[in-house]
Design a protein around this motif. Structure first.
Motif, PDB file in Angstrom:
ATOM      1  N   ALA A   1       2.183   3.725  -3.565  1.00  0.00           N
ATOM      2  CA  ALA A   1       2.836   3.458  -4.854  1.00  0.00           C
ATOM      3  C   ALA A   1       3.841   4.549  -5.180  1.00  0.00           C
TER       4      ALA A   1
ATOM      5  N   LYS B   1      12.032  21.726  -6.460  1.00  0.00           N
ATOM      6  CA  LYS B   1      13.253  22.275  -7.074  1.00  0.00           C
ATOM      7  C   LYS B   1      12.998  22.428  -8.588  1.00  0.00           C
TER       8      LYS B   1
ATOM      9  N   TRP C   1      19.508  15.565   1.636  1.00  0.00           N
ATOM     10  CA  TRP C   1      20.087  16.758   1.009  1.00  0.00           C
ATOM     11  C   TRP C   1      18.979  17.781   0.777  1.00  0.00           C
TER      12      TRP C   1
ATOM     13  N   ALA D   1       1.064   9.035   7.113  1.00  0.00           N
ATOM     14  CA  ALA D   1      -0.270   8.753   6.553  1.00  0.00           C
ATOM     15  C   ALA D   1      -0.802   7.420   7.097  1.00  0.00           C
TER      16      ALA D   1
ATOM     17  N   THR E   1       2.786   4.182   2.949  1.00  0.00           N
ATOM     18  CA  THR E   1       1.872   5.281   2.581  1.00  0.00           C
ATOM     19  C   THR E   1       2.445   6.675   2.848  1.00  0.00           C
TER      20      THR E   1
ATOM     21  N   ALA F   1      -6.480   3.023   0.007  1.00  0.00           N
ATOM     22  CA  ALA F   1      -6.812   2.006   1.010  1.00  0.00           C
ATOM     23  C   ALA F   1      -7.506   2.732   2.155  1.00  0.00           C
TER      24      ALA F   1
ATOM     25  N   THR G   1      -6.722   4.709  -6.068  1.00  0.00           N
ATOM     26  CA  THR G   1      -7.579   3.824  -5.257  1.00  0.00           C
ATOM     27  C   THR G   1      -7.085   3.811  -3.815  1.00  0.00           C
TER      28      THR G   1
ATOM     29  N   GLU H   1      13.212  25.756   0.466  1.00  0.00           N
ATOM     30  CA  GLU H   1      13.452  25.484  -0.964  1.00  0.00           C
ATOM     31  C   GLU H   1      12.499  26.313  -1.830  1.00  0.00           C
TER      32      GLU H   1
ATOM     33  N   VAL I   1       0.863  -1.186   0.000  1.00  0.00           N
ATOM     34  CA  VAL I   1       0.000   0.000   0.000  1.00  0.00           C
ATOM     35  C   VAL I   1       0.897   1.232   0.000  1.00  0.00           C
TER      36      VAL I   1
ATOM     37  N   ARG J   1       9.825  12.622  -5.559  1.00  0.00           N
ATOM     38  CA  ARG J   1       9.360  13.877  -4.955  1.00  0.00           C
ATOM     39  C   ARG J   1      10.427  14.972  -4.823  1.00  0.00           C
ATOM     40  N   PRO J   2      11.702  14.667  -4.533  1.00  0.00           N
ATOM     41  CA  PRO J   2      12.643  15.780  -4.326  1.00  0.00           C
ATOM     42  C   PRO J   2      12.667  16.831  -5.444  1.00  0.00           C
TER      43      PRO J   2
ATOM     44  N   ALA K   1       3.727  10.258   4.010  1.00  0.00           N
ATOM     45  CA  ALA K   1       3.273  11.275   4.956  1.00  0.00           C
ATOM     46  C   ALA K   1       2.428  12.301   4.206  1.00  0.00           C
TER      47      ALA K   1
ATOM     48  N   ALA L   1      13.758   5.910   2.154  1.00  0.00           N
ATOM     49  CA  ALA L   1      12.605   5.182   1.594  1.00  0.00           C
ATOM     50  C   ALA L   1      13.090   3.961   0.817  1.00  0.00           C
TER      51      ALA L   1
ATOM     52  N   TYR M   1      20.821   9.674   5.153  1.00  0.00           N
ATOM     53  CA  TYR M   1      21.340  10.690   4.236  1.00  0.00           C
ATOM     54  C   TYR M   1      20.202  11.587   3.782  1.00  0.00           C
TER      55      TYR M   1
ATOM     56  N   LEU N   1       2.263  21.438  -0.182  1.00  0.00           N
ATOM     57  CA  LEU N   1       3.178  20.858  -1.172  1.00  0.00           C
ATOM     58  C   LEU N   1       3.606  19.460  -0.757  1.00  0.00           C
ATOM     59  N   ARG N   2       3.087  18.479  -1.472  1.00  0.00           N
ATOM     60  CA  ARG N   2       3.538  17.096  -1.262  1.00  0.00           C
ATOM     61  C   ARG N   2       3.557  16.308  -2.571  1.00  0.00           C
TER      62      ARG N   2
HETATM   63  C1  FAD Z   1       8.465  18.439  -2.275  1.00  0.00           C
HETATM   64  C2  FAD Z   1       9.371  17.461  -1.592  1.00  0.00           C
HETATM   65  C3  FAD Z   1      10.747  17.604  -1.703  1.00  0.00           C
HETATM   66  C4  FAD Z   1      11.593  16.689  -1.082  1.00  0.00           C
HETATM   67  N1  FAD Z   1      12.941  16.871  -1.180  1.00  0.00           N
HETATM   68  C5  FAD Z   1      13.763  15.990  -0.572  1.00  0.00           C
HETATM   69  C6  FAD Z   1      15.171  16.142  -0.661  1.00  0.00           C
HETATM   70  O1  FAD Z   1      15.678  17.089  -1.261  1.00  0.00           O
HETATM   71  N2  FAD Z   1      15.949  15.210  -0.076  1.00  0.00           N
HETATM   72  C7  FAD Z   1      15.435  14.139   0.605  1.00  0.00           C
HETATM   73  O2  FAD Z   1      16.199  13.328   1.143  1.00  0.00           O
HETATM   74  N3  FAD Z   1      14.100  13.986   0.721  1.00  0.00           N
HETATM   75  C8  FAD Z   1      13.258  14.883   0.156  1.00  0.00           C
HETATM   76  N4  FAD Z   1      11.913  14.728   0.267  1.00  0.00           N
HETATM   77  C9  FAD Z   1      11.380  13.592   1.038  1.00  0.00           C
HETATM   78  C10 FAD Z   1      11.219  12.355   0.164  1.00  0.00           C
HETATM   79  O3  FAD Z   1      10.602  12.689  -1.036  1.00  0.00           O
HETATM   80  C11 FAD Z   1      10.405  11.320   0.942  1.00  0.00           C
HETATM   81  O4  FAD Z   1      11.178  10.913   2.032  1.00  0.00           O
HETATM   82  C12 FAD Z   1      10.031  10.118   0.092  1.00  0.00           C
HETATM   83  O5  FAD Z   1       9.182  10.510  -0.951  1.00  0.00           O
HETATM   84  C13 FAD Z   1       9.318   9.078   0.952  1.00  0.00           C
HETATM   85  O6  FAD Z   1       8.859   8.050   0.148  1.00  0.00           O
HETATM   86  P1  FAD Z   1       7.632   7.140   0.618  1.00  0.00           P
HETATM   87  O7  FAD Z   1       7.388   6.185  -0.502  1.00  0.00           O
HETATM   88  O8  FAD Z   1       7.890   6.631   1.980  1.00  0.00           O
HETATM   89  O9  FAD Z   1       6.410   8.138   0.798  1.00  0.00           O
HETATM   90  P2  FAD Z   1       5.673   9.030  -0.297  1.00  0.00           P
HETATM   91  O10 FAD Z   1       6.623   9.478  -1.332  1.00  0.00           O
HETATM   92  O11 FAD Z   1       4.891  10.040   0.475  1.00  0.00           O
HETATM   93  O12 FAD Z   1       4.655   8.003  -0.961  1.00  0.00           O
HETATM   94  C14 FAD Z   1       3.567   7.459  -0.289  1.00  0.00           C
HETATM   95  C15 FAD Z   1       2.476   7.209  -1.311  1.00  0.00           C
HETATM   96  O13 FAD Z   1       1.392   6.548  -0.663  1.00  0.00           O
HETATM   97  C16 FAD Z   1       0.188   7.161  -1.029  1.00  0.00           C
HETATM   98  N5  FAD Z   1      -0.842   6.925   0.000  1.00  0.00           N
HETATM   99  C17 FAD Z   1      -1.021   7.577   1.172  1.00  0.00           C
HETATM  100  N6  FAD Z   1      -2.092   7.084   1.826  1.00  0.00           N
HETATM  101  C18 FAD Z   1      -2.590   6.101   1.043  1.00  0.00           C
HETATM  102  C19 FAD Z   1      -3.697   5.214   1.162  1.00  0.00           C
HETATM  103  N7  FAD Z   1      -4.500   5.227   2.239  1.00  0.00           N
HETATM  104  N8  FAD Z   1      -3.925   4.328   0.167  1.00  0.00           N
HETATM  105  C20 FAD Z   1      -3.114   4.284  -0.924  1.00  0.00           C
HETATM  106  N9  FAD Z   1      -2.063   5.096  -1.090  1.00  0.00           N
HETATM  107  C21 FAD Z   1      -1.798   5.993  -0.120  1.00  0.00           C
HETATM  108  C22 FAD Z   1       0.567   8.628  -1.159  1.00  0.00           C
HETATM  109  O14 FAD Z   1      -0.366   9.348  -1.913  1.00  0.00           O
HETATM  110  C23 FAD Z   1       1.909   8.511  -1.861  1.00  0.00           C
HETATM  111  O15 FAD Z   1       1.763   8.423  -3.251  1.00  0.00           O
HETATM  112  C24 FAD Z   1      11.044  15.631  -0.335  1.00  0.00           C
HETATM  113  C25 FAD Z   1       9.655  15.502  -0.197  1.00  0.00           C
HETATM  114  C26 FAD Z   1       8.832  16.420  -0.819  1.00  0.00           C
HETATM  115  C27 FAD Z   1       7.332  16.278  -0.648  1.00  0.00           C
END
Ligand code: FAD
Length: 403
Positions: free
Chosen positions: A10, A48, A320, A243, A108, A81, A79, A157, A8, A43-44, A110, A295, A318, A127-128
């Motif tokens: 993507a 930027k 940045w 989340a 999922t 969860a 979809t 940023e 859960v 996402r990073p 944050a 991640a 790590y 912004l996410r």
């Molecule tokens: C704008 C931005 C800039 C960033 N810049 C940096 C950086 O420069 N350096 C760095 O180290 N990190 C950075 N980060 C952080 C980094 O992007 C995150 O740590 C990383 O994306 C985490 O990945 P994740 O898969 O755990 O979570 P996420 O990328 O948040 O993915 C989780 C996914 O699950 C989905 N989801 C949530 N709830 C549900 C549900 N109930 N059912 C189904 N799907 C669901 C969400 O919509 C999302 O698509 C940045 C983050 C953002 C938002």
């Protein structure tokens, strides 16, 4: 032997977990559930390159359609969860469907924290996601003045991008300097100088008490010292919360995120990874990291452990951030409770390296425009080099200042 795994989330962690499962030989049914309609993207670059307009969204897809197809997974995108029954081993979707599993990866991420007021008027942004970013990018194109609530890495940023676009920018935070919690007073002071030198109106030490609006559109921000900042766009960047709403009532332990042991296991047959996971780091204790590299690293270990490995997750973290022409890179722990010492270069040269320590040993390393040195200093973090020993060794030539 698992026959049906559901992931859960993507995005970075969910995709990595799915790939690791296949790489490790999982040949059963694999389902990836995501609430966004987009296939996994990075996402990073959102705050930027995408926000700046230099890249279009197709640059940030994490895998081509062919590579995704090679995974032989069912992708349920768009979809959400909505619930989890860990006893019956089912994920419940918002549309009422139930997806059975014998192994589950929770990834999922944050979601942005909101102010308790003000989000119902046009011109107020969070912004996410990619969609958030495109809306913010559009908004910035027609805005003259921007108020950014929160001087963490996202706020900082975006302030940089907005100043590069010559907008009037005010960044507001109740703490005394940008990113002070993550980096401590000395580095945060340098970041404050950086933003002010680039023309940001920095309002630290004050909170936001209200967003003002006219005819359904934001007009500015009221501050706790009685002043008012005029803005035709407001970004609320006050942190993110794991989340986990969809897991309410599941019986999983939900503190600051899904609480896992050192193997990223939350319950039998359930692992968590990425921003949503709070796990027991064997060397440091309970942690939750919102870092891109974490991640990937955590999802790889969590997937292996779901398949039966017993690998404790003990990374050197790590992170940045890019602000204007400054790249900050951080290994390990940096914080306002730690010692901080510049060990190479100087802020006036606009490139330096620093160590963080806890009175005994090195806990973290930071570089400001010195990417190559970041890797060198990482060794001290990984080895937990005694503080004095690390300070004594570095000036002898281990680190040369040069990009
Ligand atoms: C704008 C931005 C800039 C960033 N810049 C940096 C950086 O420069 N350096 C760095 O180290 N990190 C950075 N980060 C952080 C980094 O992007 C995150 O740590 C990383 O994306 C985490 O990945 P994740 O898969 O755990 O979570 P996420 O990328 O948040 O993915 C989780 C996914 O699950 C989905 N989801 C949530 N709830 C549900 C549900 N109930 N059912 C189904 N799907 C669901 C969400 O919509 C999302 O698509 C940045 C983050 C953002 C938002």
């Amino acid at each position: 032997m698992l026959s049906q795994v559901v992931v859960v989330g993507a995005s970075a962690a969910g995709l990595t977990a799915a790939e690791a499962l296949r790489r490790e030989g999982f040949a059963g049914e694999l389902t990836v559930i995501g609430d966004e309609v987009h296939p996994p993207y990075d996402r990073p670059p959102l705050s930027k390159q995408i926000l700046r307009g230099g890249w279009e969204p197709d640059r940030i897809v994490l895998r081509t359609a062919d590579l995704l197809a090679d995974l032989k997974a069912s992708w349920l995108l768009g979809t959400p969860a909505a619930g989890l029954d860990p006893v019956g081993r089912k994920v419940v979707l918002a549309d009422g469907r139930e997806i059975g599993y014998d192994g589950l990866v929770i990834a999922t991420g944050a979601t942005p924290r909101r102010l308790p007021f003000g989000h119902d008027v046009a011109g107020v942004h969070l912004l996410r996601t990619l969609d958030d970013t495109l809306a913010l990018r559009d908004g910035l194109r027609s805005a003259g003045s921007v108020a950014i609530v929160g001087a963490g890495f996202l706020g900082a940023e975006v302030a940089a991008v907005a100043r590069e676009a010559r907008l009037e920018v005010t960044m507001i935070d109740p703490l005394p300097a940008p990113m002070i919690r993550q980096f401590g007073a000395e580095l945060a002071g340098l970041l404050a100088q950086l933003h002010q030198s680039r023309g940001v109106n920095l309002r630290c030490g004050v909170g936001v008490t209200a967003l003002t609006g006219d005819d359904g559109r934001v007009t500015g921000v009221d501050l706790s010292d009685g002043s008012h900042v005029t803005a035709d766009l407001v970004l609320v960047a006050i942190g993110a919360i794991p989340a986990t709403t969809w897991l309410a009532g599941s019986g999983l332990s939900l503190g600051d995120g899904v609480e896992c042991d050192q193997y990223c296991v939350a319950a039998p047959g359930i692992v968590a990874a990425g921003d949503v996971a709070s796990w027991h780091h064997p060397g440091i204790g309970r942690r939750r990291l919102e870092h891109r590299m974490n991640a990937t690293e955590q999802a790889t270990i969590a997937a292996k452990n779901l398949l039966g490995a017993q690998l404790p997750f003990a990374p050197v973290s790590y992170f940045w951030t890019d602000q204007y022409d400054v790249k900050l890179q951080v290994y390990g722990r940096s914080g306002d409770d730690l010692d901080f010492r510049i060990v190479a270069g100087t802020p006036t040269e606009d490139r330096f390296a620093a160590l963080y320590g806890n009175g005994h040993h090195v806990t973290g390393a930071l570089t400001w425009n010195l990417p190559r040195q970041a890797r060198l200093l990482r060794t001290h973090v990984a080895n937990q080099t005694p503080w004095q020993e690390a300070l004594a060794s570095i000036p002898t030539g281990e680190l040369e200042v040069g990009r």
